[in-house]
Write a protein that holds these residues in place. Structure first.
Motif, PDB file in Angstrom:
ATOM      1  N   LEU A 153      -0.223   3.582   7.581  1.00  0.00           N
ATOM      2  CA  LEU A 153      -0.558   2.349   6.865  1.00  0.00           C
ATOM      3  C   LEU A 153       0.663   1.757   6.172  1.00  0.00           C
ATOM      4  O   LEU A 153       0.882   0.543   6.203  1.00  0.00           O
ATOM      5  CB  LEU A 153      -1.643   2.624   5.807  1.00  0.00           C
ATOM      6  CG  LEU A 153      -3.071   2.749   6.320  1.00  0.00           C
ATOM      7  CD1 LEU A 153      -3.970   3.262   5.207  1.00  0.00           C
ATOM      8  CD2 LEU A 153      -3.570   1.399   6.830  1.00  0.00           C
ATOM      9  N   LEU A 154       1.450   2.632   5.568  1.00  0.00           N
ATOM     10  CA  LEU A 154       2.646   2.150   4.864  1.00  0.00           C
ATOM     11  C   LEU A 154       3.624   1.493   5.837  1.00  0.00           C
ATOM     12  O   LEU A 154       4.176   0.436   5.542  1.00  0.00           O
ATOM     13  CB  LEU A 154       3.340   3.310   4.159  1.00  0.00           C
ATOM     14  CG  LEU A 154       2.836   3.625   2.765  1.00  0.00           C
ATOM     15  CD1 LEU A 154       3.485   4.902   2.249  1.00  0.00           C
ATOM     16  CD2 LEU A 154       3.177   2.474   1.810  1.00  0.00           C
ATOM     17  N   SER A 155       3.812   2.129   6.970  1.00  0.00           N
ATOM     18  CA  SER A 155       4.734   1.556   7.965  1.00  0.00           C
ATOM     19  C   SER A 155       4.251   0.177   8.383  1.00  0.00           C
ATOM     20  O   SER A 155       5.039  -0.764   8.481  1.00  0.00           O
ATOM     21  CB  SER A 155       4.826   2.453   9.209  1.00  0.00           C
ATOM     22  OG  SER A 155       5.265   3.711   8.833  1.00  0.00           O
ATOM     23  N   ARG A 156       2.946   0.078   8.628  1.00  0.00           N
ATOM     24  CA  ARG A 156       2.407  -1.224   9.060  1.00  0.00           C
ATOM     25  C   ARG A 156       2.520  -2.249   7.943  1.00  0.00           C
ATOM     26  O   ARG A 156       2.855  -3.412   8.179  1.00  0.00           O
ATOM     27  CB  ARG A 156       0.948  -1.046   9.501  1.00  0.00           C
ATOM     28  CG  ARG A 156       0.828  -0.394  10.885  1.00  0.00           C
ATOM     29  CD  ARG A 156      -0.600  -0.009  11.217  1.00  0.00           C
ATOM     30  NE  ARG A 156      -1.561  -1.049  10.899  1.00  0.00           N
ATOM     31  CZ  ARG A 156      -2.863  -0.847  10.694  1.00  0.00           C
ATOM     32  NH1 ARG A 156      -3.342   0.390  10.767  1.00  0.00           N
ATOM     33  NH2 ARG A 156      -3.673  -1.833  10.424  1.00  0.00           N
ATOM     34  N   ALA A 157       2.210  -1.823   6.718  1.00  0.00           N
ATOM     35  CA  ALA A 157       2.274  -2.771   5.588  1.00  0.00           C
ATOM     36  C   ALA A 157       3.708  -3.240   5.363  1.00  0.00           C
ATOM     37  O   ALA A 157       3.952  -4.415   5.096  1.00  0.00           O
ATOM     38  CB  ALA A 157       1.718  -2.116   4.325  1.00  0.00           C
TER      39      ALA A 157
ATOM     40  N   ALA B 242      -0.871  -7.469   6.811  1.00  0.00           N
ATOM     41  CA  ALA B 242      -1.669  -7.692   5.592  1.00  0.00           C
ATOM     42  C   ALA B 242      -2.918  -6.817   5.575  1.00  0.00           C
ATOM     43  O   ALA B 242      -3.357  -6.357   4.520  1.00  0.00           O
ATOM     44  CB  ALA B 242      -2.059  -9.161   5.487  1.00  0.00           C
ATOM     45  N   GLU B 243      -3.493  -6.578   6.752  1.00  0.00           N
ATOM     46  CA  GLU B 243      -4.702  -5.764   6.822  1.00  0.00           C
ATOM     47  C   GLU B 243      -4.400  -4.322   6.370  1.00  0.00           C
ATOM     48  O   GLU B 243      -5.205  -3.695   5.674  1.00  0.00           O
ATOM     49  CB  GLU B 243      -5.255  -5.778   8.256  1.00  0.00           C
ATOM     50  CG  GLU B 243      -6.450  -4.863   8.510  1.00  0.00           C
ATOM     51  CD  GLU B 243      -7.653  -5.169   7.604  1.00  0.00           C
ATOM     52  OE1 GLU B 243      -7.702  -6.269   7.020  1.00  0.00           O
ATOM     53  OE2 GLU B 243      -8.531  -4.283   7.476  1.00  0.00           O
ATOM     54  N   ALA B 244      -3.241  -3.823   6.749  1.00  0.00           N
ATOM     55  CA  ALA B 244      -2.867  -2.460   6.336  1.00  0.00           C
ATOM     56  C   ALA B 244      -2.752  -2.391   4.816  1.00  0.00           C
ATOM     57  O   ALA B 244      -3.204  -1.422   4.192  1.00  0.00           O
ATOM     58  CB  ALA B 244      -1.542  -2.053   6.982  1.00  0.00           C
ATOM     59  N   PHE B 245      -2.185  -3.427   4.207  1.00  0.00           N
ATOM     60  CA  PHE B 245      -2.050  -3.399   2.752  1.00  0.00           C
ATOM     61  C   PHE B 245      -3.422  -3.527   2.093  1.00  0.00           C
ATOM     62  O   PHE B 245      -3.668  -2.922   1.045  1.00  0.00           O
ATOM     63  CB  PHE B 245      -1.101  -4.502   2.264  1.00  0.00           C
ATOM     64  CG  PHE B 245      -0.741  -4.331   0.812  1.00  0.00           C
ATOM     65  CD1 PHE B 245       0.076  -3.295   0.404  1.00  0.00           C
ATOM     66  CD2 PHE B 245      -1.253  -5.185  -0.153  1.00  0.00           C
ATOM     67  CE1 PHE B 245       0.389  -3.094  -0.939  1.00  0.00           C
ATOM     68  CE2 PHE B 245      -0.950  -5.006  -1.496  1.00  0.00           C
ATOM     69  CZ  PHE B 245      -0.119  -3.956  -1.885  1.00  0.00           C
ATOM     70  N   ARG B 246      -4.320  -4.284   2.723  1.00  0.00           N
ATOM     71  CA  ARG B 246      -5.675  -4.400   2.165  1.00  0.00           C
ATOM     72  C   ARG B 246      -6.355  -3.031   2.164  1.00  0.00           C
ATOM     73  O   ARG B 246      -7.038  -2.654   1.206  1.00  0.00           O
ATOM     74  CB  ARG B 246      -6.505  -5.404   2.990  1.00  0.00           C
ATOM     75  CG  ARG B 246      -7.846  -5.765   2.345  1.00  0.00           C
ATOM     76  CD  ARG B 246      -8.733  -6.541   3.298  1.00  0.00           C
ATOM     77  NE  ARG B 246      -9.149  -5.722   4.435  1.00  0.00           N
ATOM     78  CZ  ARG B 246     -10.103  -4.803   4.392  1.00  0.00           C
ATOM     79  NH1 ARG B 246     -10.756  -4.585   3.267  1.00  0.00           N
ATOM     80  NH2 ARG B 246     -10.397  -4.081   5.455  1.00  0.00           N
TER      81      ARG B 246
ATOM     82  N   ARG C 129      -8.219   1.684  -0.912  1.00  0.00           N
ATOM     83  CA  ARG C 129      -8.187   3.139  -1.049  1.00  0.00           C
ATOM     84  C   ARG C 129      -7.663   3.560  -2.434  1.00  0.00           C
ATOM     85  O   ARG C 129      -8.155   4.504  -3.037  1.00  0.00           O
ATOM     86  CB  ARG C 129      -7.282   3.720   0.039  1.00  0.00           C
ATOM     87  CG  ARG C 129      -7.283   5.211   0.067  1.00  0.00           C
ATOM     88  CD  ARG C 129      -6.303   5.732   1.097  1.00  0.00           C
ATOM     89  NE  ARG C 129      -6.767   5.507   2.465  1.00  0.00           N
ATOM     90  CZ  ARG C 129      -6.115   5.948   3.535  1.00  0.00           C
ATOM     91  NH1 ARG C 129      -4.983   6.598   3.412  1.00  0.00           N
ATOM     92  NH2 ARG C 129      -6.591   5.740   4.738  1.00  0.00           N
ATOM     93  N   GLU C 130      -6.639   2.864  -2.901  1.00  0.00           N
ATOM     94  CA  GLU C 130      -5.945   3.317  -4.116  1.00  0.00           C
ATOM     95  C   GLU C 130      -6.349   2.581  -5.394  1.00  0.00           C
ATOM     96  O   GLU C 130      -6.147   3.106  -6.491  1.00  0.00           O
ATOM     97  CB  GLU C 130      -4.417   3.168  -3.946  1.00  0.00           C
ATOM     98  CG  GLU C 130      -3.844   3.850  -2.705  1.00  0.00           C
ATOM     99  CD  GLU C 130      -3.959   5.364  -2.775  1.00  0.00           C
ATOM    100  OE1 GLU C 130      -4.169   5.897  -3.884  1.00  0.00           O
ATOM    101  OE2 GLU C 130      -3.866   6.014  -1.720  1.00  0.00           O
TER     102      GLU C 130
ATOM    103  N   GLN D  48     -17.254   4.642 -11.275  1.00  0.00           N
ATOM    104  CA  GLN D  48     -16.095   4.042 -10.621  1.00  0.00           C
ATOM    105  C   GLN D  48     -16.079   2.550 -10.918  1.00  0.00           C
ATOM    106  O   GLN D  48     -17.054   1.862 -10.628  1.00  0.00           O
ATOM    107  CB  GLN D  48     -16.207   4.227  -9.100  1.00  0.00           C
ATOM    108  CG  GLN D  48     -15.959   5.631  -8.627  1.00  0.00           C
ATOM    109  CD  GLN D  48     -14.472   5.957  -8.573  1.00  0.00           C
ATOM    110  OE1 GLN D  48     -13.631   5.084  -8.730  1.00  0.00           O
ATOM    111  NE2 GLN D  48     -14.150   7.221  -8.375  1.00  0.00           N
ATOM    112  N   PRO D  49     -14.995   2.042 -11.475  1.00  0.00           N
ATOM    113  CA  PRO D  49     -14.957   0.595 -11.692  1.00  0.00           C
ATOM    114  C   PRO D  49     -14.921  -0.128 -10.339  1.00  0.00           C
ATOM    115  O   PRO D  49     -14.333   0.377  -9.389  1.00  0.00           O
ATOM    116  CB  PRO D  49     -13.652   0.387 -12.455  1.00  0.00           C
ATOM    117  CG  PRO D  49     -12.812   1.575 -12.154  1.00  0.00           C
ATOM    118  CD  PRO D  49     -13.751   2.705 -11.867  1.00  0.00           C
ATOM    119  N   SER D  50     -15.566  -1.257 -10.286  1.00  0.00           N
ATOM    120  CA  SER D  50     -15.558  -2.009  -9.029  1.00  0.00           C
ATOM    121  C   SER D  50     -14.245  -2.774  -8.904  1.00  0.00           C
ATOM    122  O   SER D  50     -13.776  -3.399  -9.858  1.00  0.00           O
ATOM    123  CB  SER D  50     -16.725  -2.991  -9.020  1.00  0.00           C
ATOM    124  OG  SER D  50     -16.558  -3.870  -7.924  1.00  0.00           O
ATOM    125  N   ILE D  51     -13.658  -2.695  -7.731  1.00  0.00           N
ATOM    126  CA  ILE D  51     -12.380  -3.403  -7.540  1.00  0.00           C
ATOM    127  C   ILE D  51     -12.519  -4.506  -6.485  1.00  0.00           C
ATOM    128  O   ILE D  51     -11.546  -5.166  -6.142  1.00  0.00           O
ATOM    129  CB  ILE D  51     -11.246  -2.423  -7.157  1.00  0.00           C
ATOM    130  CG1 ILE D  51     -11.665  -1.478  -6.021  1.00  0.00           C
ATOM    131  CG2 ILE D  51     -10.842  -1.569  -8.343  1.00  0.00           C
ATOM    132  CD1 ILE D  51     -11.195  -1.902  -4.688  1.00  0.00           C
TER     133      ILE D  51
END
Lengths: 189, 214
Positions: free
Chosen positions: A13-17, A22-26, A31-32, B55-58
């Motif tokens: 994902l990082l490589s793609r971002a 943009a989809e990889a960063f989304r 996730r984070e 979990q807060p909604s993001i």
């Protein structure tokens, strides 16, 4: 309980971002962001500021993706950026002369409103007041360990502390937390 | 297991970070040690509290992030990054050359005069290469030190203090290593590694400064 993370997928994902996908960063954001938002919520203790801080963290992360070399450090790297965003928020508040969290331990006895009582879980209510009694830095170290499952070396890197200081701060934070939550924890243990 | 289990190990057990064997060992110890059993139960109760938080909604946050990213200008590397990249490339090339020379420089001569002379020349070449690599690192450090000096005055005092401490520590280690290395090729190689570490520390504080002063 921290969940096992798919590091290979993080790397991909990082490589793609980094390549502008943009989809990889989304996907990285979704996730984070919950952990980053919770971390900032614990530090700022203001939902609106934590939301803004989370957005700012990810905008900066996007600008700086090229500087992150190891995918396995993605989460602690994001926490490091979030921490800087938190400090800037404090500085802005200071400039604007708005009453602020001084960083010193404070006794907060915030009564939850009716909506909060309905929506917040028991854990939120129990922890909310207890965490408020810790200084900002100590609170940050404790939640990075207990809530986000970062290891001591990762916390040292994120906070810019020595390993020994991380251990000391988490130990002291735990003692303070236990003092506040004694009845609850004894009952649960 | 003798004595009590260290707190950090019990914490790792509660967080599910331990391998099965040590986890089992701690569980077994806690089964027969009331103090450790109580501590483990408390840690698990704390952990349970954190795990049960809502979990807060993001979901509502992504559109704002996406919009700002879309408006971002083309990402430029900071000017210092380009200069550092050039200096680091020079140092890396010098180090690579040095490694190519190193076997000859450190090979034990077989008591042959020609080999001894060749070895002497190789050591002189290696030291000259080390000097160039060090000079490249020093130039890179000057660039980053000036970037940090410019950003430092706007930093949060506590952060500035921590950055200063980090750099002072790195500089002190480097200075000690350089003094001890003298003309020893292997020690000088370690000094180069020290320079690389100092540059990493500098880059880190410059990045922190820039994040703090966007």
């Amino acid at each position: 309980m921290p969940q096992a993370r798919d590091r290979t997928s993080d790397q991909e994902l990082l490589s793609r971002a980094r390549a502008g996908d943009a989809e990889a960063f989304r996907v990285i954001f979704h996730r984070e962001a919950p952990a980053v938002r919770r971390f900032l919520g614990d530090l700022l203790r203001d939902d609106s500021a934590a939301d803004e801080g989370t957005q700012e963290t990810f905008v900066r992360a996007h600008q700086r993706l090229g500087t992150l070399q190891q995918a396995e450090k993605l989460q602690s790297w994001l926490f490091g950026i979030a921490r800087m965003v938190f400090f800037e928020h404090l500085r802005r508040k200071r400039r604007d002369a708005v009453p602020q969290d001084s960083g010193d331990p404070v006794e907060i006895d915030r009564a939850p409103g009716p909506e909060e009582v309905l929506l917040a879980s028991e854990a939120d209510q129990v922890l909310d007041g207890a965490l408020a009694t810790l200084s900002q830095e100590r609170r940050a170290a404790l939640v990075l360990r207990l809530d986000h499952g970062l290891g001591y070396p990762e916390i040292a890197e994120t906070m810019g502390w020595s390993l020994q200081k991380v251990k000391n701060e988490i130990h002291r934070a735990r003692l303070q937390l236990r003092q506040r939550l004694q009845a609850y924890l004894e009952g649960a243990a | 297991m003798s004595g009590h289990v260290p707190l950090e190990e019990m914490e790792a057990l509660a967080l599910g970070e331990l391998e099965p064997a040590p986890a089992k060992e701690i569980e077994a110890h806690a089964g027969s040690c009331a103090a450790c059993a109580r501590e483990l139960a408390l840690i698990r109760a704390e952990q349970g509290l954190f795990a049960r938080r809502s979990q807060p909604s993001i979901d509502a946050l992504w559109p704002g992030v996406a919009a700002r990213i879309a408006r971002e200008p083309r990402i430029h590397r900071p000017h210092w990054a380009r200069r550092i990249a050039l200096a680091a490339a020079g140092a890396a090339a010098a180090a690579a050359l040095l490694f190519a020379l190193r076997p000859a420089a450190v090979r034990a001569p077989l008591a042959q005069e020609a080999a001894a002379s060749e070895s002497k020349r190789a050591i002189a070449d290696a030291l000259a290469t080390l000097d160039r690599a060090e000079a490249d690192y020093r130039r890179a450090a000057v660039v980053l030190e000036s970037e940090y000096a410019a950003a430092r005055k706007n930093l949060d005092p506590e952060l500035a203090r921590r950055c200063d401490e980090t750099l002072a520590r790195a500089r002190s280690n480097l200075g000690d290593a350089r003094t001890l290395a003298a003309q020893d090729v292997n020690a000088r190689l370690r000094v180069l590694e020290g320079y690389a570490g100092y540059l990493r520390s500098l880059r880190s504080v410059v990045e922190q400064s820039q994040e703090a002063n966007p």
